[in-house]
Write a protein that holds these residues in place. Structure first.
Motif: not given
Length: 276
Positions: A31-35, A62-65, A70-75, A246-250
């Motif tokens: 989940v990066e955002g509602a849109s 959430r991405k715990a693994n 420094s990787s994105f894990t969630g909002i 290409a712009v996905a956070k995970s």
């Protein structure tokens, strides 16, 4: 649906689908955002409705693994779960998200219809039992380090905890340090446990443990993996998709570009029809 069980029919109740079609679990990695959730749910649900494919929306709250700290894990857990609940209500779709510890099971169960056990955690008895006790459908991903036959123990743990709503998902087997391979024998082997079996067409193409700390991937092979899975008799497919990987956070390196999903599903339905 072919060779699935009544709980899957109940999960997708309200959707119009062909009884011989595979089901689809699809959405962005996290989940990066509602849109983003709204765009993917809107477009994929419209495609699945047209093709009469039962659809379950997927996104991890959430991405715990992650490899790198420094990787994105969630909002934020509750914020992300609330967005998943909103998607479910707006589009009348069942939803699924990963959990990573026993206390998370009850929390997530208040927002989603299916709980997913990550591959690395598929042997964690306490986690499997906690997921089972929520009464939700439980999808267990096969560990990259396990055979398909060994997944019968995960099924037994969940059923012993009082829940027979179980799926198993094949997502590849570790091959060396930085690649995975898929053994399609695992599909019929895991079906011998009496539960539906899903092919994860995107995570099975990951290239983990890169020195950059960011997992690589081989998305040009998604169609190949999916075609072979349907030919091997998989009950469902799991495909992570994003309008612009290409712009996905995970996990952008192994996701399917959203525009490519519809033509892929059309091809896969032709294969399904041919083997029935």
């Amino acid at each position: 649906m072919v060779n699935t069980t009544s709980f899957m029919d109940k999960l997708v109740s309200g959707q119009q689908y062909h009884p011989d079609h595979f089901f689809l679990i699809a959405g962005p990695c996290v989940v990066e955002g509602a849109s983003l959730l709204d765009e993917v749910a809107s477009r994929v649900s419209a495609v699945c409705k047209r093709l009469e494919i039962p659809y379950i929306f997927k996104a991890s709250y959430r991405k715990a693994n992650r490899t790198s700290a420094s990787s994105f894990t969630g909002i934020g857990d509750i914020e992300a779960l609330t967005m998943l609940k909103a998607v479910s209500e707006k589009y009348k779709l069942p939803t699924v998200s990963d959990i990573h510890s026993a206390p998370e099971a009850a929390m997530a169960a208040g927002y989603v219809d299916m709980l997913q056990i990550p591959a690395f955690l598929c042997r964690q008895t306490e986690l499997l039992e906690a997921a089972a006790k929520t009464g939700k459908v439980v999808n267990v991903k096969k560990g990259q380090f396990l055979s398909g036959a060994s997944m019968k123990f995960a099924v037994e743990k969940i059923k012993a905890a009082g829940n027979d709503q179980v799926l198993l998902t094949e997502r590849g087997t570790t091959f060396g340090y930085q690649d995975l391979v898929v053994d399609y024998r695992n599909i019929p082997v895991m079906q011998q446990t009496g539960v539906p079996v899903v092919m994860d067409c995107t995570h099975s193409l990951q290239q983990p443990n890169q020195t950059t700390g960011v997992t690589g991937g081989n998305p040009q092979m998604i169609e190949t993996i999916a075609k072979a899975a349907i030919a091997a008799g998989a009950n469902g497919l799991f495909i992570e998709t994003h309008p612009n990987p290409a712009v996905a956070k995970s996990d952008g390196a192994n996701m399917l570009q959203l525009d490519l999903l519809e033509p892929l599903l059309e091809k896969l339905l032709r294969i399904r029809k041919a083997i029935l």
